[in-house]
Every structure is written in C-alpha cells, then in structure tokens.
Scaffold this active site. Sequence first.
Site, PDB file in Angstrom:
ATOM      1  N   GLU B 158      10.402   1.455 -13.003  1.00 60.49           N
ATOM      2  CA  GLU B 158       8.949   1.440 -13.141  1.00 60.49           C
ATOM      3  C   GLU B 158       8.346   2.811 -12.849  1.00 60.49           C
ATOM      4  OE1 GLU B 158       6.782  -0.651 -14.171  1.00 60.49           O
ATOM      5  OE2 GLU B 158       7.841  -2.551 -14.249  1.00 60.49           O
ATOM      6  N   GLU B 161       9.029   5.073 -15.701  1.00 64.45           N
ATOM      7  CA  GLU B 161       8.223   4.758 -16.878  1.00 64.45           C
ATOM      8  C   GLU B 161       6.763   5.176 -16.718  1.00 64.45           C
ATOM      9  OE1 GLU B 161      10.601   0.756 -18.392  1.00 64.45           O
ATOM     10  OE2 GLU B 161       8.420   0.692 -18.158  1.00 64.45           O
ATOM     11  N   GLU B 162       6.254   4.976 -15.514  1.00 62.91           N
ATOM     12  CA  GLU B 162       4.829   5.225 -15.300  1.00 62.91           C
ATOM     13  C   GLU B 162       4.528   6.707 -15.122  1.00 62.91           C
ATOM     14  OE1 GLU B 162       2.337   2.956 -15.114  1.00 62.91           O
ATOM     15  OE2 GLU B 162       3.505   1.130 -15.258  1.00 62.91           O
TER      16      GLU B 162
END
Lengths: 286, 286
Positions: B158, B161-162
């Site tokens: 995460e 990805e962020e």
Amino acid sequence: MSASIYSTTVDAESAMTKNGGDVELLPFVYDKHGGIIIEMTSPMDPQAFSASLKSLLSKWREQGIRGVWIKLPISLANLIQSAVEEGFWYHHAEETYLMLAYWLPNTPHTLPVNATHRVGVGAFVMNDKREVNYVSCVITRTQFFFQGEDINIGVVREVKEETGVDAEFVEVLAFRQSHKAYFEKSDLFFVCILRPLSFDITKQESEIEDAQWMPVEEFAAQPFVQKHELVKYILEVGLAKSDKEYAGFSPISIKSAFSPKQSLFYMNRRDLEKASGPIINTQKDS
Amino acid sequence: MSASIYSTTVDAESAMTKNGGDVELLPFVYDKHGGIIIEMTSPMDPQAFSASLKSLLSKWREQGIRGVWIKLPISLANLIQSAVEEGFWYHHAEETYLMLAYWLPNTPHTLPVNATHRVGVGAFVMNDKREVNYVSCVITRTQFFFQGEDINIGVVREVKEETGVDAEFVEVLAFRQSHKAYFEKSDLFFVCILRPLSFDITKQESEIEDAQWMPVEEFAAQPFVQKHELVKYILEVGLAKSDKEYAGFSPISIKSAFSPKQSLFYMNRRDLEKASGPIINTQKDS
C-alpha cells in the site's frame, strides 16, 4: 487499491422513467458518493423490472453516475437474473438479501470490497493455583463473534458460554492471521488473557471436550501441545504475561472524525505511558 | 457460538435420483463434516433443477445429512429462485457466484458464519530527518487488503502504491476495531510502523491528496489531527516506537496442527524474549 466509502444515504428520490409513461417506478436513493442505491421491497414483474432498470441506467450514464447498487430481499430472487442481464454482478449476500453492483464508466471500479475476514478469539485463563481452564486456554476451533461485537466483550462471552466461568478482559496478547480458512476467506484469531472472577465450571456446549482446571505444566506437557504451535504460543504469551513483564494491547475508546461513533483502539498502553510526557502537541485522554 | 469447519471435499459422487428415472443429475460431493455441496456449472432447466433438488433433499433427510450447500455461478442466476423455494437461504456471495445453504434437521444450524470483517492498514513512516510521509502516516480511508494477503505484506504494498516509497515492515503498533463501517460489516485497522528504504515520492493515486515528507511536529499541529483521534494515536504510537521503548507485535511463522499451511502469529517478541528461558517445557523456534 483504495476504496470509496459506502454509508448512509443522504438524499432520496423516486424515479418515473419516461418510456412511454408505462415504465414502473423503482425505489432508489443517492448515496453520499454520488452513487445510486435501488432497494427493492415489493414484488415486481421481472420484465417490468428489466425495462425500468434499462431506462434508468441509460439516464444515469448520461448523468455521469458511476456506481449503482441493487439490494434485493431473498423473497425477490426472481429479479436477480434481470439485473445480471443488465450487467450487475454480486457484491455480497447475507441470509436475507443479495446486494448487486454495477459500475457505469469504462474504468476499473472503486467500490468497497466485500468482507474478507472472520474474527475469532482464544482465551488464556489461569487461576491462583496456576491451573488453566484448558478449554478456555485452547479454543482450537476458532470461535466467531456475533457481527458487530467487540473483541474484549466477545471473548468474555465465549468463555462464559463454554465453561460457565465469569472472567474479565485484561489484554490482547497476540493474534494470528491465516488464509483460506473457510470459503477462501481469511481468519484473524486474537489471543486474549482474562482474569477469572468465578471458578466453578458449570456448563459446556455439547460440541466441546470437557472443561476442567488443570495445572499449566501438566497441560503444556501433552503431546498435542508440542505439535500444535498455536497452542504452544498461547501458553507462552499467557505465562509471560502472568509471570513476567509481557505487555499486550489494551483498548481505549476513541471517536471517529466522521461520525459520533466510538470505536476501540488497542495498543501497548504500558509502554506508551512510560514514554515521558506528551510526545507531540496533543492531549492524551486515556 | 461455535462453528463447524467447511473445507475441501473428501469424497465425490454424482446422484441419479429415482423419480421415474427422468430426474436430471445434480453434481454434488460430500464435505468432510458429512454435509453436501452441490456445485452447479452447467445450465439446467429450473423446473428440472427443482425436481432434482426436492428428490435429493428428501433422500438426504432420511440419511441424516444436516447441512447442504449450493454454489451457483452468476451465469446460472435463473436457478436461485428454485433453491429459495426449497428452503435455501443466502450464505455469501462473491462477484461471480452465490452460495446458498440449507439445514435439514429441526435444530439451529451450526454452519460457519459468513465473513464479518474488513481489514485495513495504516502506516507510520518517518525518515531520519523526523519527517513523516503524511499520506503513509495517515491513511484516513481504510485501505483494504487483497483477499488472502498478510498484513505485513499488504502494508508495504500500500505504501509503495500510494507514495512510491519502498519500505520494510517493522511492527504492528496498535489496531482499531470499529463496527457498521460498510454494509453493517465491522472493520479492523492495523497501525504499522515501516522503515523507509527509499525516499523519493514518485507517484500517487489520483484519489489521494498529494504525498510529501513533512516535519512530524508540523503535521501533528494541523487542526484535523487534533480532532481526529485515530490520527493522533497513530502519531503517538509511531513516535513512541521511534523514540522510546514502545514494543508492538511482530510476526513469526507457525504451522497449523491441521494442515501443512503456515500462518503468521503476531506478538510482543521483545517482552517474550526478555522472559528468562523457556517458560514451559516446549522448544521455542523463533
């Protein structure tokens, strides 16, 4: 992967679609993300349902609506096929209803995912004679919560139901995450330590083996404990907490920024309180 | 409430019901708890499906079968109504199928419950200049795992990805349980601390605000942090871990007693290792 938040609806509207004037109403509301929720409650002819749906989807596509939900009670199972034929897929189901979803734009959907985990609890309960209530200590079959139940409440209820022993929640000592446990879903199993408040083992469910108080060393020496790593570690963390300085996580109630709801935040409060003074410029309200 | 375990099937059989010889076959297998799973894969006339089901249920009732499951792909939505008319209810649904269940005896069912929780992660990531990557630090919208993903893997994915930042998992510092978050389901949000391995913020998803490194005190001073208790506590436990002696939970791999599968057991390893020597007569294999 991020998810938009589905929540309570903020606006309501009923639609009369204009398809010669004889298309039936479908009850729908806007959700707070600009999506649409159709919640069917009354029987409807499947052909009429299809025609209404087609007409509304066309209108909503023009309006730039993205997500559309249909909630169908089990009594209206005859309407599912019509929705599927219009492009809806299954989002989730509970005993009494099916929720279907559709994404109008030609982009990957950002609708929230279905629930992925079951949650269970195991309890370590030891009396002053260093006897563990071994059914409580080793709930090998994951005991599931009632939906919406807090861990610290659920584990006390489970121990009471399984053994008749009243106990109070102390801490979450550890947790296990495993996968593909049931229907491809994952499982979170929280190991909690409880302080017993009563000692008579008065009842047990028919499905479990007899519960009794047993010296912890005797329990630990059993062959199945040696080969069952989960049980072994439940004992290790339970004894480390009882005898040593092991700190688990305990909860405080915090409020959400988005609603008046309270939820529980579990953390190592002993270590946090040891940290001298407020670390940052915020008030603690433990 | 206890639950029996649904798992892989251990025996298979196809049934020719004897209803004049012209009742169609339904593909079914026995599960390992003595229940039945009908898994439909080919189209069938709904009337024929009803007749076969009725005949089989009658036979299974005589045989003392308790639980019966029907797994229907979305392409066979036209068979749902027949199953419901025979007494089946919805157990769960995923995008491409609906699972129905039925309990033959006149007793409360002991079938496993549907998944009750979503699981999300929040990450506290701070660099050597005491700057937090505030998108990683405060993922206010719960980020959900892919089904079957481990927490320590999912949180790293995460953050990458962020923000584009590579990081390694250190510990789970805390978690929050909240209820009725989405569709009446509950939510578990694990707060993790990650050690950054790269520092360039190279991409972000369109939905999130810009990510940047920001001095932690500056971030903490923002009004929304003051009123958002979850964010406040993420900062508190993150800084307590970075600067003080706060111990969270870190995982070890353990094996199940029932299968060769490995799963992760998260505990306060620092405190457990401090506890002098093996507490009980088992070998530690940390």
